[in-house]
Write an enzyme that holds these catalytic residues in place. Structure first.
Site, short mmCIF file in Angstrom:
data_model
loop_
_atom_site.label_atom_id
_atom_site.label_comp_id
_atom_site.label_asym_id
_atom_site.label_seq_id
_atom_site.Cartn_x
_atom_site.Cartn_y
_atom_site.Cartn_z
N LYS A 165 37.29 85.63 0.09
CA LYS A 165 37.73 86.81 -0.66
C LYS A 165 36.63 87.45 -1.53
O LYS A 165 35.71 88.05 -0.98
CB LYS A 165 39.00 86.47 -1.43
CG LYS A 165 40.10 86.07 -0.40
CD LYS A 165 41.50 85.98 -0.90
CE LYS A 165 42.41 85.77 0.31
NZ LYS A 165 43.30 84.66 0.25
N TYR A 189 48.17 77.09 0.50
CA TYR A 189 47.73 77.83 1.68
C TYR A 189 46.22 77.70 1.84
O TYR A 189 45.47 77.90 0.88
CB TYR A 189 48.11 79.32 1.59
CG TYR A 189 47.75 80.09 2.84
CD1 TYR A 189 48.39 79.82 4.04
CD2 TYR A 189 46.75 81.06 2.82
CE1 TYR A 189 48.06 80.50 5.21
CE2 TYR A 189 46.41 81.76 3.98
CZ TYR A 189 47.07 81.47 5.16
OH TYR A 189 46.74 82.15 6.31
N ASP A 220 40.17 74.47 -3.08
CA ASP A 220 40.18 75.72 -2.33
C ASP A 220 40.22 76.87 -3.33
O ASP A 220 41.27 77.24 -3.85
CB ASP A 220 41.38 75.75 -1.39
CG ASP A 220 41.37 76.98 -0.50
OD1 ASP A 220 40.53 77.88 -0.74
OD2 ASP A 220 42.19 77.05 0.43
C1 LIG Z 1 43.39 83.70 1.61
C2 LIG Z 1 43.26 82.24 1.48
C3 LIG Z 1 42.73 81.46 2.52
C4 LIG Z 1 42.42 82.03 3.89
O1 LIG Z 1 41.39 82.94 3.84
P1 LIG Z 1 41.20 83.95 5.09
O2 LIG Z 1 39.96 84.71 4.75
O3 LIG Z 1 42.44 84.78 5.10
O4 LIG Z 1 41.06 83.13 6.30
C5 LIG Z 1 42.51 80.12 2.29
N1 LIG Z 1 42.81 79.57 1.11
C6 LIG Z 1 43.33 80.28 0.09
C7 LIG Z 1 43.60 79.60 -1.22
C8 LIG Z 1 43.58 81.64 0.24
O5 LIG Z 1 44.12 82.33 -0.76
#
Ligand SMILES: *Cc1c(COP(=O)(O)O)cnc(C)c1O
Length: 446
Positions: free
Chosen positions: A264, A143, A235
């Protein structure tokens, strides 16, 4: 426990917010999600005044639970009182960038943005501009936010958009492979190596999981990128400053990505994202380079202050020891419970993350198994049963998890994440009592 207030709020919300929420996963709880009134340490209190141990923790951004440490709160208040933002640069952005660059091995320079989604959008744009190639390799079930390049389903170059509204012609540039499958990674590079701009991968599958990498997997991706002049993009939106402490997952797994996306935790609970890497790459963003990137709220002083003071506090206190210790206690406790009650289930997670996957098969004998959750150790008798990719996770008893197990945990005063796939998070505010109470609830609910 009553939930009348949550029900009424949800009813009102349905008239003005699509599906009653502002982020899809929040509505995963049926028949309606609990509305939260306030947090208190490791707990939340819902709109009906009921108190729960909270392992959702904002789905990742909260290292301190719901009470900010005093210096963090003071920094936030002082930046709010000076006027929230200016559209001009401030010292706190420089300090936060210096802090991150000092602690994260591959990062020399950063561009701050406002969400993880924005970070991965900009990272893909940069990789495409830098390499002159269009194709991005992602993991099935990985994701990277709500963005056009990565919302795909399918395999290899047979991908299609996973949401209406995304043109097929966008996702023809996205190649999807299963996590932990070295053969698939080789295949995709053999077939498309000359057109690949980069690989975008979570160090740990944390949004369909938790699935840790098998030994050598990330090294293989690193080598393939090097051999084909593609960028390796990690990521770390969830794992950054959570797994591997201040050095992030890249220090734990000893892999140096070209670009890293953050989000985050790096904003201390406020909206944030960032793209980091060597200056030679990151300077391709405007205005030093020509890859357009901008944002009204980017580097927001209140967010930067919250993020910086949170990370500083972690550097100066026993935050990670506490969080990782409780995480291990939880995973060990869960392992003992499932061995007794549901030996086919798999405990996963590391550091401050944990999850119990409702897998359907397990070993008969646990002799010499990993006690603190599946870490993909080949010698473990669970190794062949421990999910290796998103399809393995999705093959579990997801309906039992959602319809039966989650509500039973709630009844016992414990909030778990909204579905089988999202991680759960330990924070500095959680206590050994919270862990014991939670384990007791698992024992009864399983
Ligand atoms: C939460 C998440 C995102 C997206 O971040 P948002 O602040 O919700 O746009 C992207 N990559 C990973 C791995 C995530 O856990």
């Amino acid at each position: 426990m009553s939930d009348e207030h949550s029900r009424d709020l949800y009813d009102r919300a349905l008239s003005v917010l699509p599906g009653g929420v502002n982020s899809a996963v929040r509505a995963a709880i049926e028949p309606y999600p609990p509305f939260i009134q306030r947090g208190d340490g490791g707990h939340v209190v819902d709109a009906d005044g009921d108190r729960y141990i909270d392992w959702v923790m904002g789905l990742g951004p909260l290292l301190y639970g719901h009470d900010l440490p005093q210096p963090v709160e003071a920094a936030v208040q002082s930046h709010v009182s000076e006027g929230p933002m200016y559209g001009m640069p401030t010292e706190i952005e420089v300090e936060q960038a210096e802090f991150v660059a000092r602690h994260v091995p591959s990062v020399e320079m950063l561009r701050f943005v406002n969400s993880g989604t924005e970070a991965t959008v900009s990272a893909c744009r940069l990789a495409r501009a830098y390499t002159g190639n269009d194709k991005i390799v992602v993991m099935q079930g990985g994701y990277h936010g709500a963005q056009e390049t990565t919302l795909v389903e399918g395999k290899y170059d047979h991908t299609s958009p996973s949401s209406p509204g995304i043109p097929d012609s966008f996702v023809e540039h996205t190649l999807a492979v299963p996590f932990n499958d070295e053969g698939a990674a080789h295949t995709v590079f053999e077939e498309h190596g000359d057109d690949i701009a980069g690989v975008l991968v979570e160090p740990i599958l944390a949004n369909t999981g938790i699935v840790e990498p098998v030994d050598g997997y990330h090294d293989t991706l690193r080598d393939l990128c090097d051999d084909h002049d593609a960028l390796l993009m990690w990521d770390e939106v969830i794992t950054g400053f959570r797994v591997g402490g201040l050095g992030c997952a890249q220090s734990k797994y000893d892999v140096e990505p070209d670009l890293t996306t953050f989000g985050k935790l790096i904003g201390g609970g406020f909206p944030v994202g960032a793209i980091g890497g060597p200056a030679e790459l990151v300077e391709h963003f405007t205005p030093s380079g020509d890859v357009f990137q901008a944002g009204t709220f980017s580097g927001h002083p209140v967010t930067m202050a919250a993020g910086l003071e949170s990370l500083r506090y972690a550097a100066e206190n026993d935050v990670y020891d506490h969080v990782h210790g409780l995480g291990q206690q939880l995973r060990r406790g869960l392992q003992e419970i499932v061995q007794d009650q549901a030996p086919q289930y798999t405990v996963t997670g590391t550091d401050g993350m944990f999850k119990l996957l409702f897998t359907r098969e397990g070993p008969d004998d646990f002799e010499g198994h990993c006690e603190g959750g599946c870490s993909q150790r080949e010698a473990c008798p669970r190794y062949d049963y421990c999910p290796k990719n998103a399809a393995d996770v999705a093959a579990g008893e997801t309906d039992r998890w959602r319809r039966v197990f989650w509500p039973k945990m709630k009844e016992r005063g414990v909030f778990l994440s909204q579905n089988q796939f999202e991680s759960q998070f330990v924070t500095y505010a959680h206590t050994e009592d919270d862990v014991e109470e939670t384990l007791e609830a698992y024992k009864e609910a399983l």
